[in-house]
Design an enzyme around this catalytic site. Structure first.
Site, PDB file in Angstrom:
ATOM      1  N   HIS A 115       0.785  -1.227   0.000  1.00  6.39           N
ATOM      2  CA  HIS A 115       0.000   0.000   0.000  1.00  6.39           C
ATOM      3  C   HIS A 115       0.817   1.278   0.000  1.00  6.39           C
ATOM      4  CE1 HIS A 115      -0.515  -0.617   4.499  1.00  6.39           C
ATOM      5  NE2 HIS A 115       0.043   0.565   4.419  1.00  6.39           N
ATOM      6  N   ARG A 124     -24.322   9.445   5.920  1.00  7.39           N
ATOM      7  CA  ARG A 124     -24.649   8.886   7.236  1.00  7.39           C
ATOM      8  C   ARG A 124     -25.548   9.889   7.958  1.00  7.39           C
ATOM      9  NH1 ARG A 124     -18.758   7.004   6.976  1.00  7.39           N
ATOM     10  NH2 ARG A 124     -18.884   4.748   7.144  1.00  7.39           N
ATOM     11  N   ARG A 167     -28.756   7.213   3.834  1.00  2.00           N
ATOM     12  CA  ARG A 167     -29.033   6.096   4.721  1.00  2.00           C
ATOM     13  C   ARG A 167     -29.844   6.620   5.895  1.00  2.00           C
ATOM     14  NH1 ARG A 167     -24.001   3.122   7.475  1.00  2.00           N
ATOM     15  NH2 ARG A 167     -24.012   4.894   8.886  1.00  2.00           N
ATOM     16  N   GLU A 212     -24.599  -5.688   5.647  1.00  6.39           N
ATOM     17  CA  GLU A 212     -23.508  -5.509   6.609  1.00  6.39           C
ATOM     18  C   GLU A 212     -23.621  -6.458   7.798  1.00  6.39           C
ATOM     19  OE1 GLU A 212     -23.525  -1.491   8.165  1.00  6.39           O
ATOM     20  OE2 GLU A 212     -25.705  -1.413   8.149  1.00  6.39           O
ATOM     21  N   ASN A 247     -17.384  -2.559   6.773  1.00  5.70           N
ATOM     22  CA  ASN A 247     -16.905  -2.221   8.128  1.00  5.70           C
ATOM     23  C   ASN A 247     -17.606  -3.095   9.159  1.00  5.70           C
ATOM     24  OD1 ASN A 247     -15.571  -0.236   6.790  1.00  5.70           O
ATOM     25  ND2 ASN A 247     -16.885   1.439   7.480  1.00  5.70           N
ATOM     26  N   ASP A 248     -18.920  -3.166   9.054  1.00  8.85           N
ATOM     27  CA  ASP A 248     -19.665  -4.008   9.984  1.00  8.85           C
ATOM     28  C   ASP A 248     -19.611  -5.473   9.584  1.00  8.85           C
ATOM     29  OD1 ASP A 248     -20.724  -2.429  12.115  1.00  8.85           O
ATOM     30  OD2 ASP A 248     -21.914  -1.367  10.624  1.00  8.85           O
ATOM     31  N   CYS A 261     -19.308   0.180   0.253  1.00  8.48           N
ATOM     32  CA  CYS A 261     -18.970   1.478   0.853  1.00  8.48           C
ATOM     33  C   CYS A 261     -18.130   1.380   2.113  1.00  8.48           C
ATOM     34  CB  CYS A 261     -20.236   2.277   1.133  1.00  8.48           C
ATOM     35  SG  CYS A 261     -21.205   1.591   2.488  1.00  8.48           S
TER      36      CYS A 261
HETATM   37  C1  PEP Z   1     -20.123  -0.237   6.985  1.00  7.36           C
HETATM   38  O1  PEP Z   1     -20.573  -0.861   7.945  1.00  7.36           O
HETATM   39  O2  PEP Z   1     -19.294  -0.722   6.192  1.00  7.36           O
HETATM   40  C2  PEP Z   1     -20.515   1.164   6.744  1.00  7.36           C
HETATM   41  C3  PEP Z   1     -20.097   1.807   5.677  1.00  7.36           C
HETATM   42  O3  PEP Z   1     -21.278   1.759   7.663  1.00  7.36           O
HETATM   43  P1  PEP Z   1     -20.737   2.420   8.999  1.00  7.36           P
HETATM   44  O4  PEP Z   1     -19.229   2.475   8.871  1.00  7.36           O
HETATM   45  O5  PEP Z   1     -21.377   3.754   9.077  1.00  7.36           O
HETATM   46  O6  PEP Z   1     -21.207   1.453  10.018  1.00  7.36           O
HETATM   47 MG    MG Z   2     -22.232  -0.123   9.024  1.00 11.09          MG
END
Ligand code: PEP
Ligand code: MG
Length: 601
Positions: A192, A298, A346, A453, A476-477, A524
């Site tokens: 990276h 968000r 969202r 997610e 992310n989740d 995302c």
């Molecule tokens: C995710 O969960 O990938 C996400 C983009 O939502 P957040 O980071 O707001 O939970």
């Molecule tokens: Mg999330």
């Protein structure tokens, strides 16, 4: 003059003032201007006052049940007034002109060194108390702090960034029009950092071991990526060479047009890059970065009242839900501002506690504190919570639907784990529409989508796909729930790994389910802003992404260097590999090769 040798990963010679960024123990070190010293000292004082209040309170509570433990807090209260702690940190802030967090950390390091020397085990034990107290002071410093994103944008023109490590998400927050080059302690020619440097087109050196300690903030340095050398306090010859190089490499052409061109792979496969934003004001940054639309707004950040650093612009007190008209106004201006680009909003993704009081640290936009707070939420959250609060949800849905005629809106539900929830939510959308129709509002159809997610949603993507207009994969989740790793828990956070075979398979499964029903699918999560991971995701067949705006230009550059057929072949090989290490090696080989061969001097 002092010369440090490392590994040059991107050629060129530049000079500038050093900006130091250290993430050790999650403490960033940065230089502050003379005008900010008083602010930092005040933050230290406030943090001490808050810590004292908390300690007195805890002491009182435990004293009734466990008097023997109460004395521990007496000791901490005494330390809080020790001249070697907070006053010493204040001294460091004044003399070294560094931020308060870093000063406290330095004091702790000094303490630790002393404690490690003493033979008395009782005294050595006290190190834990100091650590605890320092942790508390740091936590209290975080309240209301300016986020690193802002700080990184505040750097002077012609700076050289010197970091212990430069992660893609950190790099995405740097204003690269001001930073001329970077050097890191860590790293070999790893994927990276090398890719980042190449795609940013800035000279870079990695593997300098302790440059971030040796160079002081504000030192004049010359960074020579071709000779793999960082020169501290350079002589006139070195400075002249750097100046000549900059003259020879002045960027030509239309940088703006370059940024706005659509993203595509080297063989012409179009890739859609949208932006993730938290505040309506981020729209400008998204457009500037060349985002085609907003892939994730968000909206829960609306609940926090005025965004940090913009006091007085919003009269909504923290913890209050803006009313329908107010929400409508915000959504309308965002949708109109991005038109004809799509804006995916969202619905609120908070849990009950956050709804009751949208207090720090989660009100910070995007930074580490926000990430951690988001990462640890589960249970009654997101769409689940909205469904239990119909009055709140109806207000948001009506505001959204009313804003729809002003551009290209998509509504997305977070944290969905079943088809039932989705159906229930769609019924609520119909109710909101019916109510608006009664008021005489004519409204266009609005695409409705879900975030994938939670592993349950990924496994039932084929079922969900029949009932929605689009998917957005929230890695992310998804990563933390799939791998059972709470990112906020330092003991297991190293297991949080986007390249785990389970994650890659899940993403592929969702992509296939979407394709079968011919609905668009985007991704995302943070992983999209790492160019190497992005390349693999394209190989897995994804062509739409949403990321932090700062990551978009780099993503475009990297994608433009890679062929989609090679990425597909890469993904096929990777999907057969059993370990993260093997996957990473395969990825590095393909991605670094393409990037590194393109602009070798
Ligand atoms: C995710 O969960 O990938 C996400 C983009 O939502 P957040 O980071 O707001 O939970
Ligand atoms: Mg999330």
């Amino acid at each position: 003059m002092q010369r440090l040798k490392g590994i040059g990963v991107s050629p060129g010679v530049v000079s500038g003032r050093a900006v130091i960024l250290i993430q050790r123990a999650h403490v960033l070190r940065y230089q502050i201007g003379p005008a900010r010293v008083a602010d930092e000292l005040r933050r230290l004082d406030d943090s001490r006052a808050a810590s004292r209040e908390q300690l007195v309170d805890i002491r009182q509570r435990v004293a009734q049940r466990r008097p023997e433990i109460a004395s521990l807090f007496d000791a901490q209260l005494l330390m809080l007034d020790d001249p070697m702690l907070v006053p010493r940190a204040a001294d460091i802030v004044r003399r070294q002109r560094v931020n308060a967090e870093w000063a406290i950390q330095q004091v702790f390091d000094e303490f630790s060194a002393v404690f490690d020397e003493v033979a008395d085990p009782y005294l050595r034990e006290r190190k834990g108390d100091v650590a605890d107290l320092v942790g508390r002071l740091r936590m209290n410093l975080r309240q209301g702090v300016a986020i690193p994103r802002d700080l990184l944008n505040e750097v002077d023109e012609a700076s050289i960034l010197i970091a212990d490590e430069l992660t893609p998400s950190l790099a995405a927050q740097v204003d690269w029009t001001r930073v001329r080059g970077f050097a890191t302690d860590a790293g070999s020619r790893t994927y990276h950092t090398a890719i980042l440097a190449r795609s940013l087109d800035v000279p870079a050196i990695v593997g300098l071991h302790n440059a971030s300690q040796q160079v002081q903030p504000g030192d004049l340095v010359v960074l020579d990526g071709s000779a793999s050398e960082l020169i501290i306090d350079p002589g006139p010859d070195e400075l002249a060479r750097a100046a000549q190089h900059s003259e020879d490499h002045r960027p030509a052409g239309d940088a703006d047009g370059h940024r706005r061109r659509p993203a595509a792979t080297a063989d012409g496969v179009r890739i859609r890059l949208d932006a993730n934003i938290e505040f309506p004001d981020d729209l400008a940054a998204a457009r500037y970065a060349g985002a085609e639309g907003i892939g994730l707004y968000r909206s829960e950040f609306l609940l926090s009242g005025a965004p940090p650093g913009q006091d007085g612009e919003d009269d909504t007190p923290p913890g209050t839900v803006p009313n329908e008209d107010k929400q409508y106004e915000i959504y309308r201006s965002m949708i109109a501002g991005m038109a004809p680009g799509a804006v995916t909003i969202r619905t609120f993704d908070v849990d009950e506690d956050q709804l009751a009081s949208r207090s720090a640290p989660d009100t910070l936009a995007g930074g580490w504190a926000g990430e951690e707070a988001r990462a640890s939420r589960q249970g009654l959250r997101g769409l689940r919570l909205s469904l239990t609060r119909p009055e709140l949800f109806q207000v948001q849905l009506r505001a959204l639907l009313r804003a729809a005629p002003h551009g290209n809106l998509r509504i997305m539900f977070p944290f969905v784990s079943s088809v039932e929830q989705l159906r229930h939510a769609r019924t609520m959308v119909r109710d909101a529409r019916a109510e608006l129709a009664r008021r005489g509002e004519q409204l266009p159809p609005v695409p409705i989508g879900v975030m994938i997610e939670i592993p349950a949603a990924a496994y039932t993507a084929d079922l969900l796909a029949r009932e929605v207009d689009f998917f957005t994969i929230g890695t992310n989740d998804l990563i933390q729930y799939c791998l059972a790793v709470d990112r906020a828990d330092a003991r297991v956070s190293q297991l949080y790994e986007p390249l785990h075979p389970a994650i890659l398979r899940m993403i592929l499964m969702v992509r296939r389910a979407a394709k079968r029903r011919r609905i668009p699918v985007s991704l995302c999560g943070e992983m999209a802003s790492d160019p190497a991971l992005l390349a693999l995701l394209v190989g897995l067949g994804l062509t739409e992404f949403s990321m932090t705006p700062g990551a978009i230009p780099v993503a475009k550059e990297v994608l433009g260097e890679l062929r989609s057929d090679e990425l597909r072949a890469l993904a096929r090989r990777v999907l057969r590999l059993p370990t993260i290490e093997e996957i990473e090696r395969e990825l590095v080989a393909v991605v670094s090769k393409s990037i590194l061969t393109r602009s070798q001097p």
